[in-house]
Design an enzyme around this catalytic site. Structure first.
Site, PDB file in Angstrom:
ATOM      1  N   ASP A   1       0.846  -1.193   0.000  1.00 57.06           N
ATOM      2  CA  ASP A   1       0.000   0.000   0.000  1.00 57.06           C
ATOM      3  C   ASP A   1       0.887   1.251   0.000  1.00 57.06           C
ATOM      4  OD1 ASP A   1      -3.210   0.543   1.009  1.00 57.06           O
ATOM      5  OD2 ASP A   1      -1.792   2.213   1.109  1.00 57.06           O
TER       6      ASP A   1
ATOM      7  N   HIS B   1     -10.435  -5.174  -2.856  1.00 61.65           N
ATOM      8  CA  HIS B   1      -9.092  -5.408  -2.313  1.00 61.65           C
ATOM      9  C   HIS B   1      -9.182  -5.730  -0.832  1.00 61.65           C
ATOM     10  CE1 HIS B   1     -10.022  -1.099  -2.376  1.00 61.65           C
ATOM     11  NE2 HIS B   1      -9.423  -1.031  -1.202  1.00 61.65           N
TER      12      HIS B   1
ATOM     13  N   GLY C   1     -15.037   3.877   3.720  1.00 59.02           N
ATOM     14  CA  GLY C   1     -13.687   4.284   3.325  1.00 59.02           C
ATOM     15  C   GLY C   1     -13.187   3.672   2.035  1.00 59.02           C
ATOM     16  N   GLN C   2     -14.064   2.943   1.316  1.00 55.34           N
ATOM     17  CA  GLN C   2     -13.582   2.391   0.036  1.00 55.34           C
ATOM     18  C   GLN C   2     -13.344   3.536  -0.943  1.00 55.34           C
ATOM     19  OE1 GLN C   2     -16.074  -0.500  -2.038  1.00 55.34           O
ATOM     20  NE2 GLN C   2     -14.425  -0.986  -3.470  1.00 55.34           N
TER      21      GLN C   2
ATOM     22  N   ASN D   1     -12.909  -2.934   2.887  1.00 61.77           N
ATOM     23  CA  ASN D   1     -13.842  -1.814   2.978  1.00 61.77           C
ATOM     24  C   ASN D   1     -14.856  -1.894   1.839  1.00 61.77           C
ATOM     25  OD1 ASN D   1     -12.536  -0.650   5.226  1.00 61.77           O
ATOM     26  ND2 ASN D   1     -11.033   0.345   3.907  1.00 61.77           N
TER      27      ASN D   1
HETATM   28  P1  AMP Z   1      -9.657   1.673   0.331  1.00 56.52           P
HETATM   29  O1  AMP Z   1      -9.666   3.005   1.008  1.00 56.52           O
HETATM   30  O2  AMP Z   1     -10.114   0.527   1.198  1.00 56.52           O
HETATM   31  O3  AMP Z   1     -10.389   1.708  -1.001  1.00 56.52           O
HETATM   32  O4  AMP Z   1      -8.129   1.352   0.043  1.00 56.52           O
HETATM   33  C1  AMP Z   1      -7.463   1.863  -1.040  1.00 56.52           C
HETATM   34  C2  AMP Z   1      -6.009   1.786  -0.681  1.00 56.52           C
HETATM   35  O5  AMP Z   1      -5.263   1.888  -1.864  1.00 56.52           O
HETATM   36  C3  AMP Z   1      -5.523   2.893   0.251  1.00 56.52           C
HETATM   37  O6  AMP Z   1      -4.977   2.308   1.432  1.00 56.52           O
HETATM   38  C4  AMP Z   1      -4.457   3.619  -0.581  1.00 56.52           C
HETATM   39  O7  AMP Z   1      -3.341   4.019   0.198  1.00 56.52           O
HETATM   40  C5  AMP Z   1      -4.081   2.561  -1.588  1.00 56.52           C
HETATM   41  N1  AMP Z   1      -3.581   3.038  -2.855  1.00 56.52           N
HETATM   42  C6  AMP Z   1      -4.139   3.972  -3.659  1.00 56.52           C
HETATM   43  N2  AMP Z   1      -3.420   4.091  -4.802  1.00 56.52           N
HETATM   44  C7  AMP Z   1      -2.394   3.213  -4.700  1.00 56.52           C
HETATM   45  C8  AMP Z   1      -1.303   2.863  -5.544  1.00 56.52           C
HETATM   46  N3  AMP Z   1      -1.119   3.449  -6.745  1.00 56.52           N
HETATM   47  N4  AMP Z   1      -0.419   1.936  -5.101  1.00 56.52           N
HETATM   48  C9  AMP Z   1      -0.585   1.339  -3.898  1.00 56.52           C
HETATM   49  N5  AMP Z   1      -1.612   1.615  -3.065  1.00 56.52           N
HETATM   50  C10 AMP Z   1      -2.495   2.551  -3.448  1.00 56.52           C
END
Ligand code: AMP
Ligand code: ZN
Length: 113
Positions: free
Chosen positions: A30, A99, A92-93, A86
Site C-alpha cells: 500500500d 481489495h 472508506g472504500q 472496505n
Molecule cells: P480503500 O480506502 O479501502 O479503497 O483502500 C485503497 C487503498 O489503496 C488505500 O490504502 C491507498 O493508500 C491505496 N492506494 C491507492 N493508490 C495506490 C497505488 N497506486 N499503489 C498502492 N496503493 C495505493
C-alpha cells in the site's frame, strides 16, 4: 477494466511494489501504509466491490484471503494481523476494485474506527 487503477497495476501500466502473484490474485505494498506491513491483495478479475461479487466469485474472494494468510506467514506476522475489506464510500472504500488490506507488525486496536 481499462481505466481501473488496480487493473492497471496488474498490467504493470502503473508501477507498484509487487509482493506476490499467482494465476488468480496479485498483491502489492500500500502507498500509504498503516503499519509495518500493509499490503493490498486483489483478484486479477475486476470486481468493483464485495457487494458486486457473484456466487461464481466465491472461490476468488476466498483466494484473496488465503493469499493474505500466505503473505502473513512469509512475513512472520502471524502473532496478529488484520484483513480488512472496505465496502462502499462510507466505510472508506476509495478504489473500486475489490481489495483486501493485510495490516500487521504492530498492536491493532479493537474496535476499528
Ligand atoms: P480503500 O480506502 O479501502 O479503497 O483502500 C485503497 C487503498 O489503496 C488505500 O490504502 C491507498 O493508500 C491505496 N492506494 C491507492 N493508490 C495506490 C497505488 N497506486 N499503489 C498502492 N496503493 C495505493
Ligand atoms: Zn479493476
Amino acid at each position: 477494466m481499462a481505466d481501473c487503477l488496480f487493473c492497471r497495476i496488474i498490467r504493470n501500466e502503473v508501477p507498484s511494489r509487487k509482493v506476490y502473484e499467482d494465476d488468480h490474485t496479485f498483491a502489492f505494498e500500500d502507498l500509504n501504509p498503516q503499519g509495518p506491513t500493509h499490503i493490498l491483495v486483489i483478484p486479477k478479475k475486476h470486481i468493483a466491490s464485495l457487494k458486486d461479487a457473484k456466487a461464481e466469485d466465491a472461490e476468488l474472494v476466498g483466494r484473496c484471503y488465503l493469499t493474505a494468510a500466505h503473505i502473513a506467514r512469509e512475513r512472520s506476522i502471524e502473532d496478529g494481523y488484520r484483513t480488512v475489506l472496505n465496502v462502499g464510500p462510507r466505510a472508506g472504500q476509495s478504489v473500486f476494485h475489490l481489495h483486501v488490506h493485510l495490516i500487521g507488525g504492530r498492536n491493532l486496536q479493537w474496535p476499528p474506527g
